[in-house]
Design a protein around this motif. Sequence first.
Motif, short mmCIF file in Angstrom:
data_model
loop_
_atom_site.label_atom_id
_atom_site.label_comp_id
_atom_site.label_asym_id
_atom_site.label_seq_id
_atom_site.Cartn_x
_atom_site.Cartn_y
_atom_site.Cartn_z
N GLU A 72 0.83 -1.20 0.00
CA GLU A 72 0.00 0.00 0.00
C GLU A 72 0.86 1.25 0.00
O GLU A 72 0.54 2.25 -0.63
N ARG A 73 1.97 1.21 0.74
CA ARG A 73 2.94 2.31 0.80
C ARG A 73 4.33 1.71 0.78
O ARG A 73 4.55 0.61 1.26
N GLY A 74 5.29 2.47 0.26
CA GLY A 74 6.67 2.03 0.26
C GLY A 74 7.00 1.13 -0.92
O GLY A 74 6.15 0.89 -1.79
N THR A 75 8.23 0.66 -0.94
CA THR A 75 8.70 -0.18 -2.03
C THR A 75 9.59 -1.29 -1.50
O THR A 75 10.11 -1.20 -0.38
N PHE A 76 9.77 -2.31 -2.32
CA PHE A 76 10.76 -3.33 -2.07
C PHE A 76 12.08 -2.80 -2.62
O PHE A 76 12.13 -2.36 -3.76
N GLU A 77 13.12 -2.83 -1.81
CA GLU A 77 14.41 -2.34 -2.29
C GLU A 77 15.19 -3.52 -2.85
O GLU A 77 15.70 -4.36 -2.10
N VAL A 78 15.24 -3.56 -4.17
CA VAL A 78 15.91 -4.66 -4.87
C VAL A 78 17.24 -4.16 -5.40
O VAL A 78 17.28 -3.15 -6.12
N PRO A 79 18.33 -4.84 -5.07
CA PRO A 79 19.62 -4.42 -5.62
C PRO A 79 19.65 -4.67 -7.13
O PRO A 79 19.35 -5.76 -7.58
N ARG A 80 19.95 -3.65 -7.89
CA ARG A 80 20.04 -3.77 -9.35
C ARG A 80 21.48 -4.08 -9.72
O ARG A 80 22.41 -3.55 -9.15
N SER A 81 21.65 -4.99 -10.67
CA SER A 81 23.00 -5.33 -11.12
C SER A 81 22.96 -5.74 -12.58
O SER A 81 21.89 -5.86 -13.17
N ALA A 82 24.13 -5.95 -13.16
CA ALA A 82 24.22 -6.36 -14.56
C ALA A 82 23.81 -7.82 -14.74
O ALA A 82 23.39 -8.22 -15.81
N GLU A 83 23.92 -8.59 -13.68
CA GLU A 83 23.52 -9.99 -13.73
C GLU A 83 22.00 -10.08 -13.73
O GLU A 83 21.34 -9.35 -13.01
N PRO A 84 21.42 -11.02 -14.50
CA PRO A 84 19.96 -11.12 -14.52
C PRO A 84 19.36 -11.68 -13.24
O PRO A 84 18.19 -11.47 -12.97
N ARG A 85 20.16 -12.37 -12.45
CA ARG A 85 19.63 -12.95 -11.22
C ARG A 85 20.64 -12.81 -10.09
O ARG A 85 21.83 -12.68 -10.32
N GLN A 86 20.10 -12.87 -8.89
CA GLN A 86 20.94 -12.83 -7.69
C GLN A 86 20.42 -13.90 -6.75
O GLN A 86 19.23 -13.95 -6.46
#
Length: 115
Positions: A72-86
């Motif tokens: 409803e509020r806020g976001t999931f903080e997902v680390p972005r990287s060049a790899e398609p998966r972590q």
Amino acid sequence: MLTVPASVKIYLHTAAVDMRKGIDGLSGIVRGEFGEDPLDGSLYLFVNRRGDRLKILHWDGAGFWIYYRVLERGTFEVPRSAEPRQAIDATQLAMLLGGVSLAGAARRVRYRRAS
């Protein structure tokens, strides 16, 4: 609350995904971008561009499950990287779902018996 055994592999898709995708679309991403088999029992996490929606694809041996979380509020903080998966573990999944930043969290050294 989602309880995941330590033996289950968990993979986080680092790029944004169209949340209109269902089982077939998400399975295609797992096969095409990850090079993995979605039928292996692992959990595959996908987050939308805004970061307020998360889908988890899981095969339980008899069929697929999609877990869908909308904030409803806020976001999931997902680390972005060049790899398609972590690859993440069950603790990191709980932190992600609980709103803790994975980038800022540091894992402390613990004793482990030599095998």
